[in-house]
Design a protein around this motif. Structure first.
Motif, PDB file in Angstrom:
ATOM      1  N   ALA A 265      10.820   5.442   9.087  1.00  0.00           N
ATOM      2  CA  ALA A 265      12.029   5.795   9.833  1.00  0.00           C
ATOM      3  C   ALA A 265      13.012   4.628   9.838  1.00  0.00           C
ATOM      4  CB  ALA A 265      11.673   6.203  11.251  1.00  0.00           C
ATOM      5  N   CYS A 266      12.525   3.398   9.974  1.00  0.00           N
ATOM      6  CA  CYS A 266      13.402   2.229  10.048  1.00  0.00           C
ATOM      7  C   CYS A 266      13.824   1.757   8.678  1.00  0.00           C
ATOM      8  CB  CYS A 266      12.687   1.076  10.771  1.00  0.00           C
ATOM      9  SG  CYS A 266      12.396   1.406  12.508  1.00  0.00           S
ATOM     10  N   GLY A 267      12.979   1.833   7.719  1.00  0.00           N
ATOM     11  CA  GLY A 267      13.267   1.258   6.412  1.00  0.00           C
ATOM     12  C   GLY A 267      14.152   2.129   5.552  1.00  0.00           C
ATOM     13  N   GLY A 268      14.326   3.366   5.880  1.00  0.00           N
ATOM     14  CA  GLY A 268      15.091   4.271   5.041  1.00  0.00           C
ATOM     15  C   GLY A 268      16.594   4.148   5.202  1.00  0.00           C
ATOM     16  N   LYS A 269      17.074   3.502   6.205  1.00  0.00           N
ATOM     17  CA  LYS A 269      18.512   3.418   6.455  1.00  0.00           C
ATOM     18  C   LYS A 269      19.105   2.253   5.679  1.00  0.00           C
ATOM     19  CE  LYS A 269      18.466   5.449  11.024  1.00  0.00           C
ATOM     20  NZ  LYS A 269      18.757   5.246  12.412  1.00  0.00           N
ATOM     21  N   LYS A 270      20.255   2.497   5.075  1.00  0.00           N
ATOM     22  CA  LYS A 270      20.963   1.472   4.339  1.00  0.00           C
ATOM     23  C   LYS A 270      22.085   0.924   5.201  1.00  0.00           C
ATOM     24  CE  LYS A 270      21.524   1.395  -0.573  1.00  0.00           C
ATOM     25  NZ  LYS A 270      22.227   1.927  -1.704  1.00  0.00           N
ATOM     26  N   LYS A 271      22.280  -0.388   5.147  1.00  0.00           N
ATOM     27  CA  LYS A 271      23.383  -0.994   5.892  1.00  0.00           C
ATOM     28  C   LYS A 271      24.665  -0.824   5.098  1.00  0.00           C
ATOM     29  CE  LYS A 271      21.066  -4.392   8.688  1.00  0.00           C
ATOM     30  NZ  LYS A 271      21.056  -5.774   9.098  1.00  0.00           N
ATOM     31  N   SER A 272      25.721  -0.503   5.805  1.00  0.00           N
ATOM     32  CA  SER A 272      27.027  -0.332   5.170  1.00  0.00           C
ATOM     33  C   SER A 272      27.740  -1.674   5.119  1.00  0.00           C
ATOM     34  CB  SER A 272      27.854   0.666   5.973  1.00  0.00           C
ATOM     35  OG  SER A 272      29.157   0.701   5.465  1.00  0.00           O
ATOM     36  N   GLU A 273      28.452  -1.921   4.033  1.00  0.00           N
ATOM     37  CA  GLU A 273      29.229  -3.142   3.885  1.00  0.00           C
ATOM     38  C   GLU A 273      30.646  -2.966   4.440  1.00  0.00           C
ATOM     39  OE1 GLU A 273      28.017  -6.085   2.757  1.00  0.00           O
ATOM     40  OE2 GLU A 273      26.080  -5.092   2.653  1.00  0.00           O
ATOM     41  N   ASP A 274      30.956  -1.773   4.879  1.00  0.00           N
ATOM     42  CA  ASP A 274      32.289  -1.501   5.420  1.00  0.00           C
ATOM     43  C   ASP A 274      32.421  -2.088   6.821  1.00  0.00           C
ATOM     44  OD1 ASP A 274      32.885  -0.103   3.158  1.00  0.00           O
ATOM     45  OD2 ASP A 274      32.362   1.851   4.016  1.00  0.00           O
ATOM     46  N   ILE A 275      33.562  -2.740   7.049  1.00  0.00           N
ATOM     47  CA  ILE A 275      33.859  -3.260   8.380  1.00  0.00           C
ATOM     48  C   ILE A 275      34.937  -2.361   8.970  1.00  0.00           C
ATOM     49  CG2 ILE A 275      34.794  -5.190   9.682  1.00  0.00           C
ATOM     50  CD1 ILE A 275      33.719  -7.029   7.490  1.00  0.00           C
ATOM     51  N   ILE A 276      34.648  -1.836  10.107  1.00  0.00           N
ATOM     52  CA  ILE A 276      35.610  -0.950  10.745  1.00  0.00           C
ATOM     53  C   ILE A 276      36.340  -1.752  11.809  1.00  0.00           C
ATOM     54  CG2 ILE A 276      35.924   1.138  12.103  1.00  0.00           C
ATOM     55  CD1 ILE A 276      33.320   2.167  10.797  1.00  0.00           C
ATOM     56  N   ALA A 277      37.658  -1.881  11.623  1.00  0.00           N
ATOM     57  CA  ALA A 277      38.494  -2.622  12.578  1.00  0.00           C
ATOM     58  C   ALA A 277      39.662  -1.728  12.970  1.00  0.00           C
ATOM     59  CB  ALA A 277      39.010  -3.910  11.955  1.00  0.00           C
ATOM     60  N   PRO A 278      40.124  -1.864  14.188  1.00  0.00           N
ATOM     61  CA  PRO A 278      41.272  -1.041  14.582  1.00  0.00           C
ATOM     62  C   PRO A 278      42.504  -1.426  13.764  1.00  0.00           C
ATOM     63  CG  PRO A 278      40.762  -2.668  16.275  1.00  0.00           C
ATOM     64  CD  PRO A 278      39.690  -2.756  15.249  1.00  0.00           C
ATOM     65  N   LYS A 279      43.304  -0.448  13.449  1.00  0.00           N
ATOM     66  CA  LYS A 279      44.521  -0.671  12.682  1.00  0.00           C
ATOM     67  C   LYS A 279      45.528  -1.415  13.559  1.00  0.00           C
ATOM     68  CE  LYS A 279      47.991   1.726   9.993  1.00  0.00           C
ATOM     69  NZ  LYS A 279      48.490   3.020   9.551  1.00  0.00           N
ATOM     70  N   VAL A 280      46.028  -2.508  13.030  1.00  0.00           N
ATOM     71  CA  VAL A 280      47.003  -3.304  13.758  1.00  0.00           C
ATOM     72  C   VAL A 280      48.388  -2.764  13.426  1.00  0.00           C
ATOM     73  CG1 VAL A 280      47.974  -5.598  14.078  1.00  0.00           C
ATOM     74  CG2 VAL A 280      45.524  -5.331  13.686  1.00  0.00           C
ATOM     75  N   GLU A 281      49.084  -2.337  14.452  1.00  0.00           N
ATOM     76  CA  GLU A 281      50.431  -1.830  14.241  1.00  0.00           C
ATOM     77  C   GLU A 281      51.438  -2.928  14.533  1.00  0.00           C
ATOM     78  OE1 GLU A 281      51.503   1.951  15.791  1.00  0.00           O
ATOM     79  OE2 GLU A 281      49.436   2.673  15.741  1.00  0.00           O
ATOM     80  N   LYS A 282      52.435  -3.018  13.672  1.00  0.00           N
ATOM     81  CA  LYS A 282      53.487  -4.004  13.882  1.00  0.00           C
ATOM     82  C   LYS A 282      54.271  -3.652  15.141  1.00  0.00           C
ATOM     83  CE  LYS A 282      54.913  -5.942   9.511  1.00  0.00           C
ATOM     84  NZ  LYS A 282      55.996  -6.025   8.540  1.00  0.00           N
ATOM     85  N   VAL A 283      54.626  -4.688  15.885  1.00  0.00           N
ATOM     86  CA  VAL A 283      55.456  -4.477  17.064  1.00  0.00           C
ATOM     87  C   VAL A 283      56.858  -4.161  16.563  1.00  0.00           C
ATOM     88  CG1 VAL A 283      56.392  -5.537  19.133  1.00  0.00           C
ATOM     89  CG2 VAL A 283      54.064  -6.059  18.405  1.00  0.00           C
TER      90      VAL A 283
END
Length: 189
Positions: free
Chosen positions: A19-37
């Motif tokens: 159950a633990c070993g079957g999951k792959k780690k994602s290399e994607d970093i999820i960050a909130p989109k920064v909107e220009k002021v």
């Protein structure tokens, strides 16, 4: 019985490992989109009036200073493009009988020779206040600053009993009540 419990334990361990070993780690970093002021409508300082009676050269004079934002002066922009309206100050000194001794409107242009290019281009005329009586002179403090910051150039405006106006760049730190006689850029206006 002992063998069955060992086999059952082994099955549980294998189930957990799978159950633990079957999951792959994602290399994607999820960050909130920064909107220009985004710049808003041009910002203007509040209208301001200060009036007071001052004893000067043995008589009482009324000093009135009025600030208002101007639509006709060039606006300045900050680093994000926000526009700011510049100000006009009116200084009036009248005698006790109401007659006008001195009256003049000031814009940043009157102070340009005391400013560097940065404050000439991106500063606004923020302040003009009565400071003190100094012998035959009424002394006023003025400032041109970058909008909504603590960065400013302090100036001294002196008005003589003869109506002579002298503007100086204030180079003294405001740490004591001692007057500084070594003020640069002294000119009559």
């Amino acid at each position: 019985m002992k063998q069955i419990s060992i086999i059952a334990l082994a099955c549980v361990v294998l189930t957990l490992l799978s159950a633990c070993g079957g999951k792959k780690k994602s290399e994607d970093i999820i960050a909130p989109k920064v909107e220009k002021v985004k710049p808003k409508a041009p910002v203007a300082m509040q209208e301001y009036t200060d009036e007071r009676d001052v004893e000067w050269i043995g008589k009482i004079y009324h000093v009135a200073i009025h600030r208002h934002a101007s639509d006709s002066l060039p606006m300045v922009k900050d680093e994000i493009g926000q526009k700011y309206k510049d100000n006009v100050f009116t200084l009036a000194v009248s005698r006790k009988d109401g007659s006008i001794f001195f009256s003049r409107s000031f814009t940043k242009k009157a102070l340009n020779s005391y400013l560097d290019d940065d404050f000439r281009n991106t500063g606004i005329f923020e302040g003009l206040v009565f400071d003190k009586v100094d012998g035959d002179w009424l002394v006023f403090a003025a400032s041109v600053g970058h909008p909504q910051t603590d960065e400013y150039i302090p100036l001294i405006i002196r008005l003589s009993r003869m109506g002579e106006l002298v503007i100086k760049r204030d180079v003294q730190m405001d740490t004591s009540n001692v007057d500084n006689e070594n003020i640069e850029n002294e000119d009559e206006v």
